[in-house]
Design a protein around this motif. Structure first.
Motif, PDB file in Angstrom:
ATOM      1  N   GLY A 255      -5.249  -6.081 -12.157  1.00  0.00           N
ATOM      2  CA  GLY A 255      -5.239  -5.048 -13.191  1.00  0.00           C
ATOM      3  C   GLY A 255      -4.286  -5.343 -14.329  1.00  0.00           C
ATOM      4  N   TYR A 256      -3.230  -6.106 -14.028  1.00  0.00           N
ATOM      5  CA  TYR A 256      -2.221  -6.376 -15.049  1.00  0.00           C
ATOM      6  C   TYR A 256      -2.570  -7.557 -15.942  1.00  0.00           C
ATOM      7  CZ  TYR A 256       0.605  -2.951 -12.603  1.00  0.00           C
ATOM      8  OH  TYR A 256       1.063  -1.784 -12.040  1.00  0.00           O
ATOM      9  N   ALA A 257      -3.758  -8.113 -15.795  1.00  0.00           N
ATOM     10  CA  ALA A 257      -4.204  -9.149 -16.730  1.00  0.00           C
ATOM     11  C   ALA A 257      -4.283  -8.594 -18.151  1.00  0.00           C
ATOM     12  CB  ALA A 257      -5.560  -9.707 -16.296  1.00  0.00           C
ATOM     13  N   ASP A 258      -4.540  -7.300 -18.268  1.00  0.00           N
ATOM     14  CA  ASP A 258      -4.533  -6.620 -19.561  1.00  0.00           C
ATOM     15  C   ASP A 258      -3.094  -6.180 -19.843  1.00  0.00           C
ATOM     16  OD1 ASP A 258      -4.689  -4.876 -21.714  1.00  0.00           O
ATOM     17  OD2 ASP A 258      -6.524  -3.893 -21.007  1.00  0.00           O
ATOM     18  N   PRO A 259      -2.476  -6.683 -20.900  1.00  0.00           N
ATOM     19  CA  PRO A 259      -1.062  -6.359 -21.162  1.00  0.00           C
ATOM     20  C   PRO A 259      -0.813  -4.885 -21.454  1.00  0.00           C
ATOM     21  CG  PRO A 259      -2.021  -7.538 -23.015  1.00  0.00           C
ATOM     22  CD  PRO A 259      -3.026  -7.610 -21.901  1.00  0.00           C
ATOM     23  N   ARG A 260      -1.865  -4.132 -21.762  1.00  0.00           N
ATOM     24  CA  ARG A 260      -1.682  -2.704 -22.016  1.00  0.00           C
ATOM     25  C   ARG A 260      -1.506  -1.908 -20.733  1.00  0.00           C
ATOM     26  NH1 ARG A 260      -7.036  -1.115 -24.809  1.00  0.00           N
ATOM     27  NH2 ARG A 260      -7.721  -2.360 -23.000  1.00  0.00           N
ATOM     28  N   VAL A 261      -1.912  -2.479 -19.604  1.00  0.00           N
ATOM     29  CA  VAL A 261      -1.849  -1.760 -18.331  1.00  0.00           C
ATOM     30  C   VAL A 261      -0.404  -1.693 -17.853  1.00  0.00           C
ATOM     31  CG1 VAL A 261      -2.541  -1.790 -15.907  1.00  0.00           C
ATOM     32  CG2 VAL A 261      -4.207  -2.322 -17.703  1.00  0.00           C
ATOM     33  N   MET A 262       0.076  -0.473 -17.640  1.00  0.00           N
ATOM     34  CA  MET A 262       1.457  -0.252 -17.212  1.00  0.00           C
ATOM     35  C   MET A 262       1.563   0.253 -15.775  1.00  0.00           C
ATOM     36  SD  MET A 262       3.381  -1.185 -19.666  1.00  0.00           S
ATOM     37  CE  MET A 262       2.660  -2.080 -21.039  1.00  0.00           C
ATOM     38  N   ALA A 263       0.443   0.693 -15.198  1.00  0.00           N
ATOM     39  CA  ALA A 263       0.458   1.164 -13.817  1.00  0.00           C
ATOM     40  C   ALA A 263      -0.932   1.007 -13.223  1.00  0.00           C
ATOM     41  CB  ALA A 263       0.894   2.629 -13.732  1.00  0.00           C
ATOM     42  N   VAL A 264      -0.971   0.658 -11.943  1.00  0.00           N
ATOM     43  CA  VAL A 264      -2.237   0.565 -11.215  1.00  0.00           C
ATOM     44  C   VAL A 264      -2.039   1.235  -9.852  1.00  0.00           C
ATOM     45  CG1 VAL A 264      -4.058  -0.923 -10.294  1.00  0.00           C
ATOM     46  CG2 VAL A 264      -2.771  -1.645 -12.328  1.00  0.00           C
ATOM     47  N   GLY A 265      -2.914   2.170  -9.538  1.00  0.00           N
ATOM     48  CA  GLY A 265      -2.908   2.822  -8.236  1.00  0.00           C
ATOM     49  C   GLY A 265      -4.127   2.423  -7.442  1.00  0.00           C
ATOM     50  N   GLY A 266      -4.197   2.888  -6.203  1.00  0.00           N
ATOM     51  CA  GLY A 266      -5.310   2.524  -5.337  1.00  0.00           C
ATOM     52  C   GLY A 266      -5.885   3.711  -4.593  1.00  0.00           C
ATOM     53  N   ARG A 267      -6.681   3.407  -3.570  1.00  0.00           N
ATOM     54  CA  ARG A 267      -7.348   4.438  -2.759  1.00  0.00           C
ATOM     55  C   ARG A 267      -6.648   4.539  -1.406  1.00  0.00           C
ATOM     56  NH1 ARG A 267     -12.200   3.604   0.390  1.00  0.00           N
ATOM     57  NH2 ARG A 267     -12.457   1.649  -0.773  1.00  0.00           N
ATOM     58  N   THR A 268      -6.377   5.770  -1.004  1.00  0.00           N
ATOM     59  CA  THR A 268      -5.685   6.026   0.255  1.00  0.00           C
ATOM     60  C   THR A 268      -6.619   6.788   1.191  1.00  0.00           C
ATOM     61  OG1 THR A 268      -3.554   6.130  -0.887  1.00  0.00           O
ATOM     62  CG2 THR A 268      -3.661   7.078   1.323  1.00  0.00           C
ATOM     63  N   GLN A 269      -6.893   6.206   2.348  1.00  0.00           N
ATOM     64  CA  GLN A 269      -7.814   6.806   3.309  1.00  0.00           C
ATOM     65  C   GLN A 269      -7.047   7.395   4.482  1.00  0.00           C
ATOM     66  OE1 GLN A 269     -10.498   3.555   4.273  1.00  0.00           O
ATOM     67  NE2 GLN A 269     -11.843   4.064   2.572  1.00  0.00           N
ATOM     68  N   PRO A 270      -7.431   8.587   4.941  1.00  0.00           N
ATOM     69  CA  PRO A 270      -6.724   9.208   6.063  1.00  0.00           C
ATOM     70  C   PRO A 270      -7.097   8.579   7.403  1.00  0.00           C
ATOM     71  CG  PRO A 270      -8.543  10.604   5.360  1.00  0.00           C
ATOM     72  CD  PRO A 270      -8.503   9.447   4.392  1.00  0.00           C
ATOM     73  N   VAL A 271      -6.103   8.495   8.272  1.00  0.00           N
ATOM     74  CA  VAL A 271      -6.313   8.105   9.665  1.00  0.00           C
ATOM     75  C   VAL A 271      -5.865   9.294  10.504  1.00  0.00           C
ATOM     76  CG1 VAL A 271      -5.744   6.481  11.500  1.00  0.00           C
ATOM     77  CG2 VAL A 271      -5.859   5.680   9.129  1.00  0.00           C
ATOM     78  N   TRP A 272      -6.833  10.085  10.945  1.00  0.00           N
ATOM     79  CA  TRP A 272      -6.536  11.355  11.613  1.00  0.00           C
ATOM     80  C   TRP A 272      -6.032  11.119  13.033  1.00  0.00           C
ATOM     81  CZ3 TRP A 272      -6.790  15.369   8.317  1.00  0.00           C
ATOM     82  CH2 TRP A 272      -7.596  15.220   7.180  1.00  0.00           C
ATOM     83  N   ALA A 273      -4.982  11.853  13.406  1.00  0.00           N
ATOM     84  CA  ALA A 273      -4.426  11.718  14.757  1.00  0.00           C
ATOM     85  C   ALA A 273      -5.460  12.070  15.817  1.00  0.00           C
ATOM     86  CB  ALA A 273      -3.197  12.610  14.907  1.00  0.00           C
ATOM     87  N   SER A 274      -6.333  13.008  15.502  1.00  0.00           N
ATOM     88  CA  SER A 274      -7.377  13.428  16.451  1.00  0.00           C
ATOM     89  C   SER A 274      -8.590  12.510  16.419  1.00  0.00           C
ATOM     90  CB  SER A 274      -7.813  14.859  16.133  1.00  0.00           C
ATOM     91  OG  SER A 274      -8.346  14.930  14.817  1.00  0.00           O
ATOM     92  N   ARG A 275      -8.513  11.442  15.602  1.00  0.00           N
ATOM     93  CA  ARG A 275      -9.549  10.409  15.471  1.00  0.00           C
ATOM     94  C   ARG A 275     -10.763  10.859  14.649  1.00  0.00           C
ATOM     95  NH1 ARG A 275      -8.492   6.097  18.783  1.00  0.00           N
ATOM     96  NH2 ARG A 275      -6.958   6.453  20.423  1.00  0.00           N
ATOM     97  N   ARG A 276     -10.774  12.090  14.190  1.00  0.00           N
ATOM     98  CA  ARG A 276     -11.865  12.547  13.335  1.00  0.00           C
ATOM     99  C   ARG A 276     -11.363  13.665  12.435  1.00  0.00           C
ATOM    100  NH1 ARG A 276     -16.396  15.039  17.189  1.00  0.00           N
ATOM    101  NH2 ARG A 276     -17.318  15.446  15.134  1.00  0.00           N
ATOM    102  N   ARG A 277     -11.952  13.758  11.260  1.00  0.00           N
ATOM    103  CA  ARG A 277     -11.565  14.802  10.318  1.00  0.00           C
ATOM    104  C   ARG A 277     -11.832  16.175  10.933  1.00  0.00           C
ATOM    105  NH1 ARG A 277     -11.215  15.575   4.846  1.00  0.00           N
ATOM    106  NH2 ARG A 277     -11.611  13.352   4.500  1.00  0.00           N
ATOM    107  N   PRO A 278     -10.874  17.117  10.871  1.00  0.00           N
ATOM    108  CA  PRO A 278     -11.164  18.484  11.309  1.00  0.00           C
ATOM    109  C   PRO A 278     -12.359  19.038  10.540  1.00  0.00           C
ATOM    110  CG  PRO A 278      -8.805  18.190  10.969  1.00  0.00           C
ATOM    111  CD  PRO A 278      -9.471  16.951  10.439  1.00  0.00           C
TER     112      PRO A 278
END
Length: 357
Positions: free
Chosen positions: A121-144
């Motif tokens: 993402g930083y190949a473009d000098p205008r880019v000052m921040a890059v975020g990503g995707r965060t996926q949940p890992v549920w303790a109960s092994r499945r989304r409530p």
């Protein structure tokens, strides 16, 4: 400045900061560090910043080496500022050496190409921040069944309603994000008094305030989210319950009031207006439809969305009142370029008072 460790011409060096505060997450911390070690785009260094927990500091120093380097360039630092996530991040930034500073939650693991997609993402000098995707890992092994995807931010994850792909955004999400060092040095670090403190109500919003401050200071700056930069975030059993859902939604309202008071409601609530007027009504409609079709959790999801909005609105109203009465001021770290290797005592970012809009 050190050369990029990958051998790619022009590729930026990346320091990874992981803020930690409790020995209860010992296994999670080790897993987070291991996931950074395994990156296809190697990090220049990993900095573990310990938030006012001497026992954890000593244990980590013993595990990774107490000479400021350690195995696989893992460095252990004490938070040099007040208790809380914002000051811990600022300590890590001030001590780091990379051209890019990436942040990873202490209870998350990154996929192998996490840093690779950040760096691209930083190949473009205008880019000052890059975020990503965060996926949940549920303790109960499945989304409530009752838990709506539109509220996955409650558990620190990417929520339904964010655009897919690599897209420009108002702000990145702090547990899975990166910034150019020069941008942070230009505008200051994360504001203390907004972000999380593991021992108090789970406030947030510090990354939103920082990103808005950054784009105001650097009008040509571009902030991206690249959903190929994936981390997996553990959700403990206690956060799968409606009680935590309600508490976190209320805290988010308080946090948004602080941010809006600081940067102005127009900028502070720009993304939230679309979210509440488009994303959430669509989520309620889906929940009602699922309920009518006899699908599990449909009514619960619709009800949770309505309850979450109501509780967050209440927190926002109270937070706005408190901000008006108290001035809504907070400390913003004035970051300086790293000057040599830090010790276990940590780097000490200077602080200045945050300006109000």
């Amino acid at each position: 400045m050190s050369a990029a460790p990958t051998g790619r011409t022009g590729a930026p060096s990346v320091s990874v900061v992981i803020c930690v505060y409790t020995e209860d997450r010992w296994g999670d911390i080790l897993a987070a560090v291991a996931s950074v070690r395994d990156q296809s785009y190697p990090a220049l260094e990993t900095l573990l910043v310990v938030d006012h927990n001497p026992a954890l500091l000593r244990r980590l120093a013993k595990t990774y080496g107490d000479d400021g380097a350690g195995a696989h360039r893992v460095r252990v630092l004490a938070n040099a500022g007040p208790r809380g996530l914002s000051a811990g991040r600022n300590t890590g930034v001030a001590a780091s050496s990379g051209e890019i500073v990436a942040f990873l939650d202490d209870d998350a693991v990154a996929e192998r190409d996490w840093l690779l997609h950040f760096a691209e993402g930083y190949a473009d000098p205008r880019v000052m921040a890059v975020g990503g995707r965060t996926q949940p890992v549920w303790a109960s092994r499945r989304r409530p069944a009752w838990f709506p995807e539109e509220f996955d931010w409650i558990v620190g994850c990417t929520y339904r309603g964010l655009p897919p792909g690599r897209v420009a955004v108002r702000n990145v999400l702090g547990g899975n994000a990166s910034f150019r060092r020069t941008a942070l040095e230009a505008v200051g670090g994360f504001a203390s008094g907004i972000g999380r403190d593991g021992h108090r109500l789970p406030l947030g919003g510090e990354e939103t305030e920082l990103c808005i401050r950054l784009t105001r200071a650097l009008p040509d700056a571009v902030l991206l989210i690249d959903d190929r930069s994936v981390i997996h975030h553990r959700v403990p059993e206690g956060r799968e319950r409606f009680r935590y859902f309600r508490t976190r939604a209320y805290a988010e309202g308080l946090s948004k009031a602080l941010v809006a008071h600081s940067v102005g409601a127009r900028a502070g609530l720009e993304s939230e207006r679309r979210y509440t007027t488009r994303v959430l009504p669509a989520g309620v409609a889906r929940g009602v439809r699922d309920a009518l079709l006899g699908r599990a959790g449909g009514a619960g999801r619709a009800g949770a969305i309505v309850a979450g909005v109501a509780v967050a609105a209440g927190g926002y109203a109270l937070g706005s009142l408190r901000a008006r009465r108290g001035g809504g001021r907070f400390a913003v770290a004035a970051l300086e370029p790293a000057a040599g290797p830090p010790s276990l005592e940590g780097a000490r970012p200077r602080e200045r008072q945050g300006d109000r809009a």
